[in-house]
Design an enzyme around this catalytic site. Structure first.
Site, PDB file in Angstrom:
ATOM      1  N   ARG A 366     -38.913 -19.103  45.591  1.00 29.85           N
ATOM      2  CA  ARG A 366     -39.895 -18.891  46.652  1.00 29.85           C
ATOM      3  C   ARG A 366     -40.567 -17.535  46.470  1.00 29.85           C
ATOM      4  O   ARG A 366     -39.903 -16.551  46.153  1.00 29.85           O
ATOM      5  CB  ARG A 366     -39.203 -18.967  48.016  1.00 29.85           C
ATOM      6  CG  ARG A 366     -40.120 -19.454  49.115  1.00 29.85           C
ATOM      7  CD  ARG A 366     -39.342 -19.753  50.374  1.00 29.85           C
ATOM      8  NE  ARG A 366     -38.409 -20.862  50.238  1.00 29.85           N
ATOM      9  CZ  ARG A 366     -37.786 -21.433  51.249  1.00 29.85           C
ATOM     10  NH1 ARG A 366     -37.986 -21.006  52.470  1.00 29.85           N
ATOM     11  NH2 ARG A 366     -36.946 -22.430  51.048  1.00 29.85           N
ATOM     12  N   SER A 455     -41.226 -24.483  52.598  1.00 28.19           N
ATOM     13  CA  SER A 455     -40.519 -24.830  53.824  1.00 28.19           C
ATOM     14  C   SER A 455     -41.197 -24.232  55.053  1.00 28.19           C
ATOM     15  O   SER A 455     -42.325 -24.557  55.369  1.00 28.19           O
ATOM     16  CB  SER A 455     -39.061 -24.386  53.705  1.00 28.19           C
ATOM     17  OG  SER A 455     -38.310 -24.825  54.805  1.00 28.19           O
ATOM     18  N   HIS A 456     -40.504 -23.298  55.726  1.00 28.26           N
ATOM     19  CA  HIS A 456     -40.983 -22.736  56.986  1.00 28.26           C
ATOM     20  C   HIS A 456     -41.734 -21.428  56.805  1.00 28.26           C
ATOM     21  O   HIS A 456     -42.200 -20.847  57.792  1.00 28.26           O
ATOM     22  CB  HIS A 456     -39.781 -22.476  57.901  1.00 28.26           C
ATOM     23  CG  HIS A 456     -38.842 -21.445  57.329  1.00 28.26           C
ATOM     24  ND1 HIS A 456     -37.971 -21.739  56.305  1.00 28.26           N
ATOM     25  CD2 HIS A 456     -38.665 -20.130  57.624  1.00 28.26           C
ATOM     26  CE1 HIS A 456     -37.279 -20.634  55.999  1.00 28.26           C
ATOM     27  NE2 HIS A 456     -37.683 -19.655  56.786  1.00 28.26           N
ATOM     28  N   LYS A 465     -38.072 -26.480  45.425  1.00 25.90           N
ATOM     29  CA  LYS A 465     -36.707 -26.931  45.687  1.00 25.90           C
ATOM     30  C   LYS A 465     -36.347 -27.943  44.606  1.00 25.90           C
ATOM     31  O   LYS A 465     -37.123 -28.855  44.322  1.00 25.90           O
ATOM     32  CB  LYS A 465     -36.600 -27.564  47.077  1.00 25.90           C
ATOM     33  CG  LYS A 465     -36.800 -26.580  48.219  1.00 25.90           C
ATOM     34  CD  LYS A 465     -36.651 -27.262  49.578  1.00 25.90           C
ATOM     35  CE  LYS A 465     -36.827 -26.257  50.715  1.00 25.90           C
ATOM     36  NZ  LYS A 465     -36.697 -26.899  52.050  1.00 25.90           N
ATOM     37  N   ASP A 590     -40.044 -28.572  60.632  1.00 21.83           N
ATOM     38  CA  ASP A 590     -40.606 -27.442  59.893  1.00 21.83           C
ATOM     39  C   ASP A 590     -41.653 -27.940  58.900  1.00 21.83           C
ATOM     40  O   ASP A 590     -42.029 -29.114  58.905  1.00 21.83           O
ATOM     41  CB  ASP A 590     -39.500 -26.644  59.200  1.00 21.83           C
ATOM     42  CG  ASP A 590     -38.893 -27.389  58.016  1.00 21.83           C
ATOM     43  OD1 ASP A 590     -39.004 -28.628  57.978  1.00 21.83           O
ATOM     44  OD2 ASP A 590     -38.305 -26.732  57.133  1.00 21.83           O
ATOM     45  N   ASP A 592     -41.802 -28.734  55.762  1.00 20.68           N
ATOM     46  CA  ASP A 592     -41.576 -29.833  54.820  1.00 20.68           C
ATOM     47  C   ASP A 592     -40.654 -30.910  55.380  1.00 20.68           C
ATOM     48  O   ASP A 592     -40.228 -31.803  54.652  1.00 20.68           O
ATOM     49  CB  ASP A 592     -41.032 -29.307  53.490  1.00 20.68           C
ATOM     50  CG  ASP A 592     -39.667 -28.653  53.613  1.00 20.68           C
ATOM     51  OD1 ASP A 592     -39.359 -28.119  54.706  1.00 20.68           O
ATOM     52  OD2 ASP A 592     -38.908 -28.651  52.631  1.00 20.68           O
ATOM     53  N   ASP A 594     -37.521 -31.046  56.616  1.00 21.14           N
ATOM     54  CA  ASP A 594     -36.072 -31.185  56.459  1.00 21.14           C
ATOM     55  C   ASP A 594     -35.289 -30.410  57.525  1.00 21.14           C
ATOM     56  O   ASP A 594     -34.054 -30.359  57.479  1.00 21.14           O
ATOM     57  CB  ASP A 594     -35.619 -30.762  55.051  1.00 21.14           C
ATOM     58  CG  ASP A 594     -36.007 -29.326  54.689  1.00 21.14           C
ATOM     59  OD1 ASP A 594     -36.499 -28.600  55.570  1.00 21.14           O
ATOM     60  OD2 ASP A 594     -35.830 -28.947  53.513  1.00 21.14           O
ATOM     61  N   ARG A 595     -36.013 -29.808  58.500  1.00 22.73           N
ATOM     62  CA  ARG A 595     -35.332 -29.084  59.583  1.00 22.73           C
ATOM     63  C   ARG A 595     -35.810 -29.593  60.935  1.00 22.73           C
ATOM     64  O   ARG A 595     -36.947 -30.041  61.072  1.00 22.73           O
ATOM     65  CB  ARG A 595     -35.586 -27.575  59.472  1.00 22.73           C
ATOM     66  CG  ARG A 595     -35.176 -27.004  58.128  1.00 22.73           C
ATOM     67  CD  ARG A 595     -34.966 -25.512  58.180  1.00 22.73           C
ATOM     68  NE  ARG A 595     -36.138 -24.781  58.617  1.00 22.73           N
ATOM     69  CZ  ARG A 595     -36.115 -23.505  59.001  1.00 22.73           C
ATOM     70  NH1 ARG A 595     -34.970 -22.848  59.026  1.00 22.73           N
ATOM     71  NH2 ARG A 595     -37.210 -22.888  59.360  1.00 22.73           N
ATOM     72  N   GLU A 673     -26.679 -26.604  59.807  1.00 25.98           N
ATOM     73  CA  GLU A 673     -26.732 -25.158  59.953  1.00 25.98           C
ATOM     74  C   GLU A 673     -27.722 -24.781  61.048  1.00 25.98           C
ATOM     75  O   GLU A 673     -28.588 -25.574  61.433  1.00 25.98           O
ATOM     76  CB  GLU A 673     -27.087 -24.486  58.635  1.00 25.98           C
ATOM     77  CG  GLU A 673     -28.376 -24.954  57.991  1.00 25.98           C
ATOM     78  CD  GLU A 673     -28.651 -24.227  56.679  1.00 25.98           C
ATOM     79  OE1 GLU A 673     -27.761 -23.532  56.189  1.00 25.98           O
ATOM     80  OE2 GLU A 673     -29.763 -24.361  56.163  1.00 25.98           O
ATOM     81  N   GLY A 676     -31.546 -25.448  61.219  1.00 20.40           N
ATOM     82  CA  GLY A 676     -32.123 -26.757  61.498  1.00 20.40           C
ATOM     83  C   GLY A 676     -31.888 -27.818  60.458  1.00 20.40           C
ATOM     84  O   GLY A 676     -32.283 -28.968  60.647  1.00 20.40           O
ATOM     85  N   HIS A 677     -31.264 -27.471  59.336  1.00 25.36           N
ATOM     86  CA  HIS A 677     -30.938 -28.474  58.324  1.00 25.36           C
ATOM     87  C   HIS A 677     -29.730 -29.279  58.801  1.00 25.36           C
ATOM     88  O   HIS A 677     -28.646 -28.732  58.996  1.00 25.36           O
ATOM     89  CB  HIS A 677     -30.609 -27.812  56.983  1.00 25.36           C
ATOM     90  CG  HIS A 677     -31.755 -27.083  56.360  1.00 25.36           C
ATOM     91  ND1 HIS A 677     -32.717 -27.718  55.609  1.00 25.36           N
ATOM     92  CD2 HIS A 677     -32.104 -25.766  56.390  1.00 25.36           C
ATOM     93  CE1 HIS A 677     -33.597 -26.833  55.182  1.00 25.36           C
ATOM     94  NE2 HIS A 677     -33.262 -25.643  55.645  1.00 25.36           N
ATOM     95  N   ARG A 769     -26.638 -10.732  58.066  1.00 30.89           N
ATOM     96  CA  ARG A 769     -26.667 -11.173  56.672  1.00 30.89           C
ATOM     97  C   ARG A 769     -28.054 -10.929  56.101  1.00 30.89           C
ATOM     98  O   ARG A 769     -29.027 -10.770  56.842  1.00 30.89           O
ATOM     99  CB  ARG A 769     -26.306 -12.657  56.540  1.00 30.89           C
ATOM    100  CG  ARG A 769     -27.212 -13.577  57.326  1.00 30.89           C
ATOM    101  CD  ARG A 769     -26.799 -15.037  57.202  1.00 30.89           C
ATOM    102  NE  ARG A 769     -27.015 -15.566  55.883  1.00 30.89           N
ATOM    103  CZ  ARG A 769     -28.180 -16.017  55.448  1.00 30.89           C
ATOM    104  NH1 ARG A 769     -29.255 -16.020  56.255  1.00 30.89           N
ATOM    105  NH2 ARG A 769     -28.309 -16.487  54.228  1.00 30.89           N
ATOM    106  N   ASN A 772     -32.129 -15.104  52.562  1.00 32.94           N
ATOM    107  CA  ASN A 772     -32.421 -15.539  51.194  1.00 32.94           C
ATOM    108  C   ASN A 772     -33.823 -16.113  51.055  1.00 32.94           C
ATOM    109  O   ASN A 772     -34.209 -16.544  49.973  1.00 32.94           O
ATOM    110  CB  ASN A 772     -31.392 -16.576  50.745  1.00 32.94           C
ATOM    111  CG  ASN A 772     -30.114 -15.936  50.251  1.00 32.94           C
ATOM    112  OD1 ASN A 772     -30.125 -15.136  49.332  1.00 32.94           O
ATOM    113  ND2 ASN A 772     -29.011 -16.263  50.901  1.00 32.94           N
TER     114      ASN A 772
END
Length: 809
Positions: A366, A455-456, A465, A590, A592, A594-595, A673, A676-677, A769, A772
């Site tokens: 990304r 993604s978002h 991905k 989101d 794409d 997936d969330r 998680e 939202g996945h 954290r 990523n």
């Protein structure tokens, strides 16, 4: 012309003088070739047969699971209807008009219902239509039994019959709910699960006096693999799967053992040949030496030192040299020296040419379009991924791209890179990521795919991905791509083929055939101008929802709000539309697809870890003892809930790739998680799919006949924050976490460092954290009270400022 290698020519001439040796060598090599051929025939045929039998068992298991699931779904829906107050009232009052209306209602709610009856004791309708099986089931129900579903031939077609008692509040049986369902949906679902060209599928029912009778057959004339038999959840049913010649041909066994043995045979053959040649040549040399041997003359040979008349000795002889050793290099000859290049770097930590290291994230690629990601980058990535695919015996890649303005340019270059290696491309077009993952499970040609998406992330970003054989590339696998993309030694091959394919109808059919809501509800769908809007609308419409689209048109500039549903500000419009339209549910996806995040009828945000609580209660009830995986950002209420229902809670590191791989590896039926996945391996394929998760949520709500507010009221409440972001330099984010870890600042709590730092205290927990997906630290907190929440936030704020006073939230 002079022979360039006189020594080799001499050896060949010498061998030509030994016809016996040549015959021996020919026999030796022919024997080795025959042994190798027979070994290949024996090993590969046996291995192919064994592998085909294993594949047949795998396919039979898939079919059996689908049959069990199909029966469970219909059974749950019909059982819920038998407990419906209106159905109970109709039988209690014996009002014929009301009974007719309820039977019509049953037909509208159960999609594949051919005939439905609410039968009072002693009713003769079944006898008049010669429905003897229905009469028997109704009689069993009225006698207090709960009969299993049965297959019965009605006229010329087989139908699936269910019977359930309808009871009043005192438990008295008022009558029977009898449902006669078409077998066609099950037939189609089985054909989708396993390609009929791979074998014959039969469902058989044990009929007293007639034995096992087939009632559903997906026939294939070829029968090349032994029949696999499996029992279903219905005691009288058995599933048979017989593999075809196509399946046997498709079974591609590993050549490793054969290659080892073939290599050993080749080595022994070459060694024997070498020894035979060496012995023959040595024998010739010995005989020639003996033939040339003569008596030594009395005089001193000319090449030995001789004495002169004055007593001095001449030591030059005939072979004196000029003093230079012939094996040493000439004085002016250049010497070979070791070289070192400052550009030698294979660790992937520094930028290489036009391949910036910063874009290789922990679980995907990304970066900023133009400055970090370019068409040239995509071309090189395509070549590297194609090479990886061919190393695992995959020669086709599925590709898709999201609605970002830069995605068409990247997908074109990516596919050009893939095809330049001879690898083929199946182009899905502009699709959500779940559809690409569905393709890698659904299509027969390949299990590898690449999705162009960020993604978002904001519009200026893009990315890739990557999924190989039900595994999402992450960590070191992603980092190694930087070096692989610099390689240029690609063989010159004809371009691979490019096929365009639309499988959206297959995807919709797969979900609508699996998810069966008990009633229709009104849903507002906010796709955030991402790519999932149209497909998600079609899916929800196919399962019977009244869909109100919001920002479902694709616009890669995201003009209304960022395509990130985990940010509360991005849900403001969705909340308003849910309330204004008096909808039962709001769904946010989101960029794409997936969330997922949900909004209740009252406008309350139901965060993904709370959705996971709803899903976990449903899934664990059917999979006792199973792992349920959730990420380190999720509520710890999941631990208690999963354990209380008999599951095993597993906390894992954040990231869709890490979660996907963990779920596949542990065979967990469910995972999710906080971002939202949501991953279903119960009735689905295990990948994260916001659209499918929305359908499953609707199914649970309608079967329980509860809204999200009512469902959430049954869970323990906690005070929590959404995800908090602190923007930092991309190069410093991991260093800051390491400094905090070395400081040992949270000794009073229980610390977990599988991903960042999570600290659990008796009444609260907190997490920090490194993101990523962007240049930021992410934080989240949860506590039993607002007071405890503020305390733990204050503690983290204080510790962050102690390592860098700019870190504030």
């Amino acid at each position: 012309m002079r022979n360039p290698n006189p020594r080799r020519g001499a050896i060949i001439l010498k061998l030509a003088k030994h016809p016996v040796l040549i015959g021996f060598l020919a026999l030796l090599f022919c024997t080795a070739a025959i042994i190798t051929y027979l070994l290949h025939h024996q090993m590969m045929d046996n291995a192919r047969t064994s592998l085909a039998a294993s594949l047949a068992t795998e396919y039979a298991t898939k079919q059996r699971i689908l049959v069990d699931h199909h029966i469970d779904q219909r059974a749950q829906q019909l059982l819920a209807l038998s407990q419906d107050d209106l159905f109970i009232e109709a039988l209690a009052t014996a009002d014929q008009a009301m009974l007719s209306r309820m039977e019509q209602r049953m037909k509208s709610l159960v999609e594949d219902l051919n005939n439905g009856y609410l039968l009072r004791p002693g009713e003769s309708r079944l006898a008049e239509s010669n429905n003897f099986i229905g009469q028997q089931l109704s009689r069993q129900v009225l006698e207090g039994e709960l009969p299993e579903p049965v297959a019965a031939k009605v006229s010329d077609d087989w139908e699936l019959l269910f019977a359930y008692p309808v009871k009043n509040t005192e438990g008295k049986i008022l009558g029977t709910l009898l449902a006669m369902l078409s077998m066609e949906p099950l037939n189609k679902a089985l054909a989708r699960t396993v390609d009929p060209s791979l074998g014959t599928t039969e469902l058989l029912q044990d009929v007293p006096g007639a034995g096992a009778t087939p009632f559903l057959i997906l026939a294939n004339k070829s029968k090349a693999v032994n029949t696999v038999k499996q029992d279903t959840r219905i005691g009288t049913w058995e599933l048979h799967f017989t593999g075809s010649a196509t399946l046997l041909k498709r079974a591609a066994p590993s050549y490793t053992e054969f290659m080892v043995l073939a290599g050993a045979i080749a080595s022994i053959t070459l060694l024997l040949a070498y020894l035979a040649i060496r012995i023959a040549l040595h024998r010739d040399h010995w005989q020639n030496w003996r033939g040339r041997r003569k008596p030594v003359p009395a005089r001193t040979p000319a090449n030995e030192p001789t004495s002169s008349a004055d007593g001095t000795i001449d030591e030059t002889g005939d072979e004196s040299t000029n003093g230079t050793n012939s094996t040493d290099p000439a004085p002016d000859e250049p010497q070979e020296q070791a070289t070192y290049s400052d550009t030698d770097n294979t660790d992937g930590n520094d930028d290489i040419s036009d391949i910036p290291a910063v874009v290789f994230r922990d679980y995907d690629i990304r970066g900023l379009m133009g400055s970090q990601l370019t068409p040239t980058f995509a071309l090189k990535l395509g070549r590297a991924l194609a090479r990886r695919a061919m190393l695992v015996d995959e020669h086709t890649l599925v590709t898709g791209y999201d609605g970002r303005l830069s995605s068409p340019e990247l997908i074109e270059s990516l596919e050009e890179g893939i095809r330049s290696t001879g690898c083929h491309v199946i182009h899905l077009g502009s699709v959500p990521t779940p559809l690409l993952n569905f393709a890698t499970n659904h299509l027969q040609q390949t299990e590898c795919g690449v999705m162009v998406t960020a993604s978002h992330n904001p519009a200026q970003y893009n990315g890739f991905k990557i999924f190989f054989q039900h595994h999402a590339l992450c960590g070191a696998e992603i980092m190694a791509l930087q070096t692989e993309m610099t390689e240029e030694d690609y063989p010159d091959k004809p371009h691979g083929e490019r096929q365009e394919l639309d499988i959206s109808d297959d995807y919709i059919e797969a979900i609508s055939g699996d998810v069966v809501p008990a009633q229709h509800i009104k849903v507002v769908l906010d796709a955030g101008n991402g790519i999932a809007g149209e497909l998600a609308s079609r899916v929800l419409d196919a399962i019977g929802c009244d869909v109100i689209p919001l920002y479902c048109d694709v616009d890669g500039s995201f003009p209304n709000h960022a395509p990130d549903p985990t940010v509360p500000e991005n849900l403001t419009d969705l909340i308003c539309h849910v309330q204004d339209n008096q909808a039962d549910l709001g769904i946010a996806l989101d960029g794409d697809g997936d969330r997922i995040v949900a909004v209740s009828a009252t406008g309350k945000i139901i965060w993904p870890d709370e959705l996971l609580m709803i899903f976990a209660r449903d899934v664990v009830s059917r999979h006792p003892g199973a792992d349920i995986v959730f990420d380190i950002k999720s509520t710890r209420r999941l631990n208690t809930l999963i354990s209380s229902y008999g599951g095993r809670p597993v906390m894992w590191k954040t990231g869709h790739s890490h979660m996907y791989n963990k779920i596949i590896e542990s065979k967990a039926p469910l995972g999710g998680e906080f971002s939202g996945h949501i991953f279903f391996q119960d009735r689905w394929f295990g990948f994260d799919d916001g659209i499918y998760a929305a359908a499953r949520l609707i199914e649970i709500m309608t079967i329980r006949e509860q809204g999200l507010d009512e469902i959430m009221a049954g869970f323990e409440e906690r005070c929590s924050t959404p995800e908090i972001r602190i923007e930092v330099d991309e190069r410093e984010k991991f260093t800051l976490i390491e400094k905090l870890r070395e400081k040992e600042a949270f000794q009073a709590g229980k610390m977990s460092t599988i991903d960042g730092i999570r600290v659990d205290f008796p009444k609260a927990w907190g997490l920090v954290r490194a993101s990523n997906t962007g240049p930021a630290l992410t934080l989240r907190f949860e506590a039993e009270s607002e007071e405890s929440l503020e305390k733990i936030k204050s503690l983290f704020r204080q510790q962050l400022r102690s390592i860098d006073d700019r870190l504030s939230f």
